[in-house]
Design an enzyme around this catalytic site. Structure first.
Site, PDB file in Angstrom:
ATOM      1  N   GLU A   1       4.004  13.104  -4.930  1.00  0.00           N
ATOM      2  CA  GLU A   1       3.482  13.131  -3.553  1.00  0.00           C
ATOM      3  C   GLU A   1       4.407  13.975  -2.682  1.00  0.00           C
ATOM      4  O   GLU A   1       5.581  13.647  -2.504  1.00  0.00           O
ATOM      5  CB  GLU A   1       3.401  11.702  -2.989  1.00  0.00           C
ATOM      6  CG  GLU A   1       2.697  11.661  -1.647  1.00  0.00           C
ATOM      7  CD  GLU A   1       2.692  10.270  -1.012  1.00  0.00           C
ATOM      8  OE1 GLU A   1       3.749   9.617  -1.000  1.00  0.00           O
ATOM      9  OE2 GLU A   1       1.626   9.863  -0.512  1.00  0.00           O
TER      10      GLU A   1
ATOM     11  N   GLU B   1       0.879  -1.177   0.000  1.00  0.00           N
ATOM     12  CA  GLU B   1       0.000   0.000   0.000  1.00  0.00           C
ATOM     13  C   GLU B   1       0.906   1.212   0.000  1.00  0.00           C
ATOM     14  O   GLU B   1       1.617   1.451   0.970  1.00  0.00           O
ATOM     15  CB  GLU B   1      -0.881   0.022   1.265  1.00  0.00           C
ATOM     16  CG  GLU B   1      -1.953  -1.042   1.306  1.00  0.00           C
ATOM     17  CD  GLU B   1      -3.035  -0.848   0.266  1.00  0.00           C
ATOM     18  OE1 GLU B   1      -3.138   0.239  -0.329  1.00  0.00           O
ATOM     19  OE2 GLU B   1      -3.771  -1.816   0.025  1.00  0.00           O
TER      20      GLU B   1
ATOM     21  N   CYS C   1      -1.971   9.276   3.275  1.00  0.00           N
ATOM     22  CA  CYS C   1      -1.900   8.702   1.926  1.00  0.00           C
ATOM     23  C   CYS C   1      -3.130   9.131   1.132  1.00  0.00           C
ATOM     24  O   CYS C   1      -3.087   9.223  -0.085  1.00  0.00           O
ATOM     25  CB  CYS C   1      -1.812   7.193   2.011  1.00  0.00           C
ATOM     26  SG  CYS C   1      -3.102   6.491   3.037  1.00  0.00           S
TER      27      CYS C   1
HETATM   28  P1  NAD Z   1       8.557   4.792   4.184  1.00  0.00           P
HETATM   29  O1  NAD Z   1       8.411   4.008   2.942  1.00  0.00           O
HETATM   30  O2  NAD Z   1       9.735   5.693   4.308  1.00  0.00           O
HETATM   31  O3  NAD Z   1       8.621   3.823   5.458  1.00  0.00           O
HETATM   32  C1  NAD Z   1       7.628   2.846   5.705  1.00  0.00           C
HETATM   33  C2  NAD Z   1       8.228   1.682   6.474  1.00  0.00           C
HETATM   34  O4  NAD Z   1       9.168   1.019   5.634  1.00  0.00           O
HETATM   35  C3  NAD Z   1       8.999   2.091   7.726  1.00  0.00           C
HETATM   36  O5  NAD Z   1       8.790   1.159   8.742  1.00  0.00           O
HETATM   37  C4  NAD Z   1      10.443   2.050   7.249  1.00  0.00           C
HETATM   38  O6  NAD Z   1      11.375   1.868   8.291  1.00  0.00           O
HETATM   39  C5  NAD Z   1      10.407   0.858   6.318  1.00  0.00           C
HETATM   40  N1  NAD Z   1      11.484   0.830   5.321  1.00  0.00           N
HETATM   41  C6  NAD Z   1      12.176   1.879   4.814  1.00  0.00           C
HETATM   42  N2  NAD Z   1      13.090   1.436   3.923  1.00  0.00           N
HETATM   43  C7  NAD Z   1      12.983   0.089   3.884  1.00  0.00           C
HETATM   44  C8  NAD Z   1      13.634  -0.929   3.147  1.00  0.00           C
HETATM   45  N3  NAD Z   1      14.616  -0.658   2.300  1.00  0.00           N
HETATM   46  N4  NAD Z   1      13.238  -2.214   3.344  1.00  0.00           N
HETATM   47  C9  NAD Z   1      12.244  -2.520   4.199  1.00  0.00           C
HETATM   48  N5  NAD Z   1      11.592  -1.589   4.928  1.00  0.00           N
HETATM   49  C10 NAD Z   1      11.948  -0.302   4.759  1.00  0.00           C
HETATM   50  O7  NAD Z   1       7.197   5.602   4.374  1.00  0.00           O
HETATM   51  P2  NAD Z   1       6.806   6.631   5.519  1.00  0.00           P
HETATM   52  O8  NAD Z   1       7.531   7.928   5.313  1.00  0.00           O
HETATM   53  O9  NAD Z   1       6.888   5.981   6.850  1.00  0.00           O
HETATM   54  O10 NAD Z   1       5.248   6.843   5.211  1.00  0.00           O
HETATM   55  C11 NAD Z   1       4.784   7.745   4.257  1.00  0.00           C
HETATM   56  C12 NAD Z   1       4.407   7.040   2.969  1.00  0.00           C
HETATM   57  O11 NAD Z   1       3.466   6.008   3.256  1.00  0.00           O
HETATM   58  C13 NAD Z   1       3.713   7.949   1.979  1.00  0.00           C
HETATM   59  O12 NAD Z   1       4.157   7.671   0.691  1.00  0.00           O
HETATM   60  C14 NAD Z   1       2.246   7.564   2.130  1.00  0.00           C
HETATM   61  O13 NAD Z   1       1.429   7.845   1.020  1.00  0.00           O
HETATM   62  C15 NAD Z   1       2.362   6.110   2.374  1.00  0.00           C
HETATM   63  N6  NAD Z   1       1.152   5.589   3.011  1.00  0.00           N
HETATM   64  C16 NAD Z   1       0.331   4.802   2.254  1.00  0.00           C
HETATM   65  C17 NAD Z   1      -0.847   4.313   2.795  1.00  0.00           C
HETATM   66  C18 NAD Z   1      -1.775   3.437   1.995  1.00  0.00           C
HETATM   67  O14 NAD Z   1      -2.591   2.748   2.590  1.00  0.00           O
HETATM   68  N7  NAD Z   1      -1.697   3.442   0.672  1.00  0.00           N
HETATM   69  C19 NAD Z   1      -1.171   4.615   4.124  1.00  0.00           C
HETATM   70  C20 NAD Z   1      -0.299   5.420   4.864  1.00  0.00           C
HETATM   71  C21 NAD Z   1       0.868   5.896   4.290  1.00  0.00           C
END
Ligand code: NAD
Length: 491
Positions: free
Chosen positions: A381, A250, A284
């Site tokens: 975004e 997601e 999101c």
């Molecule tokens: P992010 O992708 O930076 O981090 C999300 C998670 O992934 C964190 O726990 C992070 O530590 C982990 N992560 C980071 N790099 C990784 C890797 N290489 N391998 C495995 N895990 C890794 O996102 P964020 O800044 O925490 O959240 C914001 C983003 O999330 C925005 O793009 C937003 O749109 C999206 N979001 C989507 C939804 C949805 O349901 N579509 C809901 C909420 C947020």
């Protein structure tokens, strides 16, 4: 620092230090000098231990009757409800969401927990007639195995709960890797499940960096499911590395609201304020593109600016605050960068665009007009309080504009024309469409998720959420007492 609490990893029912002994801090984005806790920087070794514990616990948990699993969820929901006030308060301090929204986040966690507790008495398969006599056909649901759950910071209780409660009710065991921006909220959720009586090893939590702890989980060959919510680029690298796992992604959004010339403009302004600036634009499902009919463009801009001017920035714990801080310095810098991008692209900055002179990571609510669909501020975004207005001449142009984007999460249209509303439902390319309300407001018993580059392979919530975390087994029972051959014994 001596009075700051040291929090641990949760592995095999014990609260433990990381193997490396390394730690990181969680701060308050409204007052960055306020440290909320010291957290363990887990890495591959911690993930290995957590997976081992989840593997050990699987046999018993997967065979526990689902209604009994549901009782633990029910008790968890009760504990979350009893502690809702303090959980919301800590959430506001850890990630800046205003207190009313933080309470909503905890409530969503309670809702999905109760909903999934009830699913323990359903988890339906189906029965269907066989083509042969004295043969019975049905499907049953099986757990998938060990689930690696990786979550973002912006709904720090709700999103982990959507995944954890669904995975648990289906009989899976879990290794949970929360965001490093909100480890305290994650810890509180795990504490509630522990207090509710979840057996040891069923849920394990490893806090730590995404590229080490997160990626080790993604690559681990005993993990069967990776369920990830976060940024598109992170999701893309997870997909590349996950191998032959079930992967649910997601990801980001750039959600649009269409405002037709017959719309109730007061209602539409409410929707844009809530969708564009709520949670400081860090959802999101945030409405960051507003597609307005030419005929009402000027009037709408004036109404919107008037409302934006009234929005009060501040600490989310203050009851009169409308907009809290961004999550961290990098997010503040990103919003500032996109304001420059917008100006250079020729968009008209109507209001905002500034970093206020305070310690916290605040950013003024910002509105750009005269945007074209292909501008970067209308395509990428930003995850900040920045809204782009795009004007269009008619309904078809509005549909084309809202669909001219790589993402496909949420969408909305304000119109009093029922035909246009229904046409929009079928023509807008998104996982969610709202009619005469903003892009936000999902309920846990309905599926949630996006299409195009927002989502891959999964919906959360409702029965579709159960599909992500269960396998379907097809069962044939032949009670004829003789060899019957499907497709061959046709008489
Ligand atoms: P992010 O992708 O930076 O981090 C999300 C998670 O992934 C964190 O726990 C992070 O530590 C982990 N992560 C980071 N790099 C990784 C890797 N290489 N391998 C495995 N895990 C890794 O996102 P964020 O800044 O925490 O959240 C914001 C983003 O999330 C925005 O793009 C937003 O749109 C999206 N979001 C989507 C939804 C949805 O349901 N579509 C809901 C909420 C947020």
């Amino acid at each position: 620092m001596s009075d700051v609490k040291n929090f641990k990893l949760y592995v095999d029912g014990e609260w433990v230090n990381s193997v490396s002994g390394e730690t990181f801090l969680s701060d308050n984005p409204a007052k960055p000098k306020q440290i909320l806790g010291i957290f363990q920087k887990g890495n591959q070794e911690d993930i290995n231990k957590a997976v081992e514990a989840a593997e050990k616990a699987f046999e018993v948990w997967s065979q526990t009757p689902a209604p009994k699993r549901g009782l633990i969820l029910l008790r968890t929901a009760q504990l979350l409800r009893e502690n809702k006030k303090s959980l919301a308060r800590e959430m506001t301090m850890e990630m800046g969401k205003i207190i009313a929204e933080a309470r909503g986040d905890v409530q969503e966690a309670i809702d999905i927990t109760e909903y999934m507790a009830g699913e323990g008495r359903r988890l339906f398969g189906f029965t269907t007639p066989s083509e042969l006599r004295k043969k019975f056909c049905m499907t049953i649901r099986m757990p998938v195995g060990i689930c690696g759950l990786i979550t973002p910071w912006n709904f720090p209780m709700a999103i982990p709960s959507w995944k954890i409660m669904t995975a648990l009710i289906c009989g899976n065991t879990i290794v949970f890797k929360p965001s490093s921006d909100t480890p305290l909220c994650a810890t509180r959720l795990v504490e509630a499940l522990e207090e509710a009586g979840l057996p040891k090893g069923v849920l394990n939590m490893v806090t730590g960096p995404g590229d080490t702890a997160g990626m080790s989980l993604v690559r681990h060959n005993k993990v069967e499911v990776i369920s990830f919510t976060g940024h598109k680029d992170t999701g893309t690298s997870i997909l590349r590395e996950a191998g032959l796992k079930r992967v649910g992604l997601e990801m980001g959004g750039k959600n649009g609201i269409i405002i037709m010339d017959d719309a109730n403009l007061d209602l539409a302004v409410d929707g844009v304020i809530w969708g564009g600036y709520g949670t400081t634009g860090q959802r999101c499902t945030a409405a960051s593109r507003v597609i307005v009919h030419d005929r009402i463009k000027e009037k709408f801009e004036t109404m919107l600016i008037k409302r934006i001017k009234k929005l009060k920035l501040g600490d989310g714990l203050e009851p009169d605050t409308d907009i809290g801080p961004l999550i961290n310095k990098a997010a503040q810098e990103k919003s500032a960068k996109y304001v420059e991008v917008g100006k250079n692209e020729g968009a008209k900055l109507l209001i905002g665009g500034k970093v206020p002179k305070t310690d916290g990571f605040f950013f003024a609510p910002t509105l750009f007009a005269d945007c074209s669909v292909d501008m970067r501020i209308a395509q990428e975004e930003i995850f900040g309080p920045i809204v782009s207005l795009i004007s269009v001449g008619d309904f078809d142009e509005a549909i084309e504009a809202i669909n001219s984007i790589e993402y496909g999460l949420s969408s909305a249209i304000y119109t009093n024309d029922v035909s246009k509303a229904f046409e929009a439902i079928t023509r807008i390319e998104a996982g969610l469409t709202y009619i005469n309300s903003s892009t936000i407001g999902s309920e846990v018993h309905l599926p949630f998720g996006g299409i195009k580059h927002t989502g891959l392979g999964a919906r959360e919530g409702g029965i579709e959420g159960i599909n992500e975390f269960s396998e379907i087994k097809t069962v044939y029972v032949d009670y004829s007492g003789k060899l019957q051959k499907a497709q061959i014994d046709l008489a």
